[in-house]
Design a protein around this motif. Sequence first.
Motif, PDB file in Angstrom:
ATOM      1  N   CYS A 177      30.046  36.563  43.263  1.00 23.01           N
ATOM      2  CA  CYS A 177      31.195  37.474  43.299  1.00 23.01           C
ATOM      3  C   CYS A 177      30.884  38.648  44.225  1.00 23.01           C
ATOM      4  O   CYS A 177      31.723  39.073  45.020  1.00 23.01           O
ATOM      5  CB  CYS A 177      31.524  38.028  41.917  1.00 23.01           C
ATOM      6  N   ARG A 222      49.734  36.838  40.420  1.00 28.62           N
ATOM      7  CA  ARG A 222      49.898  35.521  39.774  1.00 28.62           C
ATOM      8  C   ARG A 222      49.183  35.403  38.435  1.00 28.62           C
ATOM      9  O   ARG A 222      49.413  34.447  37.697  1.00 28.62           O
ATOM     10  CB  ARG A 222      49.457  34.397  40.712  1.00 28.62           C
ATOM     11  N   CYS A 232      31.583  39.041  48.123  1.00 26.97           N
ATOM     12  CA  CYS A 232      32.873  39.531  48.633  1.00 26.97           C
ATOM     13  C   CYS A 232      33.215  40.900  48.031  1.00 26.97           C
ATOM     14  O   CYS A 232      33.791  41.739  48.708  1.00 26.97           O
ATOM     15  CB  CYS A 232      33.978  38.546  48.309  1.00 26.97           C
ATOM     16  N   HIS A 233      32.904  41.065  46.762  1.00 32.59           N
ATOM     17  CA  HIS A 233      33.137  42.362  46.121  1.00 32.59           C
ATOM     18  C   HIS A 233      31.797  43.092  46.136  1.00 32.59           C
ATOM     19  O   HIS A 233      31.061  43.085  45.147  1.00 32.59           O
ATOM     20  CB  HIS A 233      33.651  42.178  44.695  1.00 32.59           C
ATOM     21  N   ARG A 238      52.203  43.133  45.743  1.00 37.09           N
ATOM     22  CA  ARG A 238      51.943  44.198  44.784  1.00 37.09           C
ATOM     23  C   ARG A 238      51.546  45.474  45.520  1.00 37.09           C
ATOM     24  O   ARG A 238      50.786  45.420  46.480  1.00 37.09           O
ATOM     25  CB  ARG A 238      50.788  43.767  43.870  1.00 37.09           C
ATOM     26  N   ARG A 269      43.458  35.887  52.386  1.00 35.68           N
ATOM     27  CA  ARG A 269      43.786  37.246  51.936  1.00 35.68           C
ATOM     28  C   ARG A 269      42.600  38.184  52.003  1.00 35.68           C
ATOM     29  O   ARG A 269      41.448  37.754  51.931  1.00 35.68           O
ATOM     30  CB  ARG A 269      44.337  37.178  50.509  1.00 35.68           C
ATOM     31  N   PHE A 309      45.725  39.919  41.584  1.00 36.43           N
ATOM     32  CA  PHE A 309      45.881  39.313  42.904  1.00 36.43           C
ATOM     33  C   PHE A 309      47.076  39.960  43.609  1.00 36.43           C
ATOM     34  O   PHE A 309      47.912  40.605  42.973  1.00 36.43           O
ATOM     35  CB  PHE A 309      45.998  37.778  42.834  1.00 36.43           C
ATOM     36  N   TRP A 310      47.125  39.780  44.942  1.00 37.28           N
ATOM     37  CA  TRP A 310      48.138  40.470  45.747  1.00 37.28           C
ATOM     38  C   TRP A 310      49.547  40.069  45.333  1.00 37.28           C
ATOM     39  O   TRP A 310      50.497  40.817  45.523  1.00 37.28           O
ATOM     40  CB  TRP A 310      47.932  40.149  47.228  1.00 37.28           C
TER      41      TRP A 310
HETATM   42  C1  HEC Z   1      34.921  34.473  48.953  1.00 36.16           C
HETATM   43  C2  HEC Z   1      35.168  35.831  48.554  1.00 36.16           C
HETATM   44  C3  HEC Z   1      35.371  36.116  47.084  1.00 36.16           C
HETATM   45  C4  HEC Z   1      34.530  35.793  46.048  1.00 36.16           C
HETATM   46  C5  HEC Z   1      33.231  35.018  46.093  1.00 36.16           C
HETATM   47  C6  HEC Z   1      35.133  36.366  44.855  1.00 36.16           C
HETATM   48  N1  HEC Z   1      36.298  37.011  45.172  1.00 36.16           N
HETATM   49 FE1  HEC Z   1      37.471  38.041  43.909  1.00 36.16          FE
HETATM   50  N2  HEC Z   1      38.882  38.193  45.348  1.00 36.16           N
HETATM   51  C7  HEC Z   1      38.755  37.757  46.644  1.00 36.16           C
HETATM   52  C8  HEC Z   1      40.046  37.821  47.316  1.00 36.16           C
HETATM   53  C9  HEC Z   1      40.335  37.426  48.747  1.00 36.16           C
HETATM   54  C10 HEC Z   1      40.967  38.269  46.360  1.00 36.16           C
HETATM   55  C11 HEC Z   1      42.488  38.421  46.542  1.00 36.16           C
HETATM   56  C12 HEC Z   1      43.091  37.029  46.403  1.00 36.16           C
HETATM   57  C13 HEC Z   1      44.605  37.028  46.311  1.00 36.16           C
HETATM   58  O1  HEC Z   1      45.192  38.068  46.064  1.00 36.16           O
HETATM   59  O2  HEC Z   1      45.198  35.952  46.461  1.00 36.16           O
HETATM   60  C14 HEC Z   1      40.201  38.517  45.132  1.00 36.16           C
HETATM   61  C15 HEC Z   1      40.744  39.042  43.967  1.00 36.16           C
HETATM   62  C16 HEC Z   1      40.026  39.248  42.798  1.00 36.16           C
HETATM   63  C17 HEC Z   1      40.555  39.892  41.611  1.00 36.16           C
HETATM   64  C18 HEC Z   1      41.946  40.495  41.481  1.00 36.16           C
HETATM   65  C19 HEC Z   1      41.892  41.907  42.014  1.00 36.16           C
HETATM   66  C20 HEC Z   1      43.234  42.567  42.147  1.00 36.16           C
HETATM   67  O3  HEC Z   1      43.302  43.688  42.681  1.00 36.16           O
HETATM   68  O4  HEC Z   1      44.238  42.003  41.742  1.00 36.16           O
HETATM   69  C21 HEC Z   1      39.555  39.896  40.677  1.00 36.16           C
HETATM   70  C22 HEC Z   1      39.629  40.471  39.272  1.00 36.16           C
HETATM   71  C23 HEC Z   1      38.411  39.244  41.274  1.00 36.16           C
HETATM   72  N3  HEC Z   1      38.725  38.887  42.568  1.00 36.16           N
HETATM   73  C24 HEC Z   1      37.211  39.025  40.636  1.00 36.16           C
HETATM   74  C25 HEC Z   1      36.216  38.199  41.142  1.00 36.16           C
HETATM   75  C26 HEC Z   1      35.110  37.682  40.361  1.00 36.16           C
HETATM   76  C27 HEC Z   1      34.824  38.019  38.908  1.00 36.16           C
HETATM   77  C28 HEC Z   1      34.402  36.856  41.188  1.00 36.16           C
HETATM   78  C29 HEC Z   1      33.227  35.969  40.835  1.00 36.16           C
HETATM   79  C30 HEC Z   1      33.417  35.061  39.713  1.00 36.16           C
HETATM   80  C31 HEC Z   1      35.056  36.907  42.483  1.00 36.16           C
HETATM   81  N4  HEC Z   1      36.155  37.718  42.412  1.00 36.16           N
HETATM   82  C32 HEC Z   1      34.592  36.236  43.596  1.00 36.16           C
HETATM   83  C33 HEC Z   1      37.582  37.340  47.223  1.00 36.16           C
HETATM   84  C34 HEC Z   1      36.484  36.862  46.522  1.00 36.16           C
END
Ligand code: HEC
Length: 354
Positions: free
Chosen positions: A67, A115, A70-71, A296, A94, A111-112
């Motif tokens: 996670c 959903r 990316c974060h 959003r 995205r 998500f943006w």
């Molecule tokens: C490859 C990059 C990537 C990884 C790895 C990743 N994310 Fe994300 N995350 C994103 C992206 C891009 C979005 C937005 C997607 C969308 O809106 O369709 C997102 C959105 C989210 C959101 C919603 C945030 C919001 O503002 O609505 C959460 C919560 C989240 N991720 C948690 C996690 C967690 C927990 C993990 C690991 C299990 C993880 N992410 C792994 C790229 C990543």
Amino acid sequence: MLESPTSRLFRRIGLIALFGGLVVGAVVVGHQSGRQPDTQVLLAQRIALGKQLFNDSHLSADGKVRCASCHMPEKDYTDGRQVAVGVEGRTGTRNTPSLMTLADAQETAFFWDGRRSALDQAVMDPLTNPVEMGLHDQAQLLERVQGDPAYAQAFKQAFPDAKPAISSEHMAAALAAYVRSLRSPESAYDRYAARHDKTQLSPRALLGLAIFQGKGHCAECHRLEGTPAMLTDHAYHRTGVGLDAITANLPALTEDVIKRSLQGGALGNRVATHADEAQLGRFNITQDPADIGLFRTPSLRDVSHTAPYMHDGSVATLDDAIDREVYYRSLQAGHPLQLTVEEREDLKSFLQAL
Ligand code: HEC
Ligand code: HEC
């Protein structure tokens, strides 16, 4: 009067004894309060487990993505890229949003396109998204976590009464607890708002605030209510970004979306792998034509640290984002707005104080 070395020593021993007594007392009280671990302790253990999962790259198909890839904590839980890059270097559609604003903004849609309405579900989707962590399914995820001895004790501590302790529900709960624990630091604007203390903002930022609330109409969507200010209205708005590219193909595209009628994780997988459908935004969820191209409203907390901007990351700098929003939002609202270069700088100073 000078203290003798011996009396100083005795005083120190006295303090140590007092402190020791307090610690013992606290432990005894804690112990006597029942066999159930204190909810605060339990929450701390869940957060710690969530953090462990968040930083574990073994939970991805190629063993390289976690996670935090990316974060990224050092980038305010974004990645600085236009769109996310996941397993095998695959790109999504995205921009990675910051996770630090979710709790402060009291977000209930994720998500943006909103959903997901439960954070427990949102945190699990990336694990099986083909361009994020790429696992086949939850069974494979469970297998990996159960096969790692580092987790047995951590799950038992975080979920003492559960059998089995390791389950996808508990994984989701731990990840959600961790994400909820992430907070953006107190900003200059927070300090200003808490005490109405004008010295917390520069003169430029104060002028920027006036534009943000006044003729810029920014605060209509990026709302200043809440402590700390949420900077979102939790609603969806048509965006000037990205829709133009798909207008010609709109009828076929929307028909396909309606035919498939995907929800939740399956929809997330589809959207991350189809750039044109991703631009339909909220429509993908509601399938209401009025929702085509709506996204959003993002919280603007910490916004100066989370470039690039917008759902598709297509706007590179904060200056460009301000120009876009000034132009597009005013056009949309039917009151075209002209801001001087100076006024745009004021607005930027204010955004930097968020
Ligand atoms: C490859 C990059 C990537 C990884 C790895 C990743 N994310 Fe994300 N995350 C994103 C992206 C891009 C979005 C937005 C997607 C969308 O809106 O369709 C997102 C959105 C989210 C959101 C919603 C945030 C919001 O503002 O609505 C959460 C919560 C989240 N991720 C948690 C996690 C967690 C927990 C993990 C690991 C299990 C993880 N992410 C792994 C790229 C990543
Ligand atoms: C009608 C509601 C609305 C108004 C008014 C509005 N915004 Fe926005 N703002 C949004 C939405 C929705 C997005 C996301 C658009 C997208 O991703 O395509 C956004 C995105 C942004 C972003 C990028 C944030 C990010 O994390 O990517 C900035 C910066 C911004 N707005 C600043 C402003 C400023 C400054 C004003 C006033 C001049 C303003 N907005 C007025 C709804 C609004």
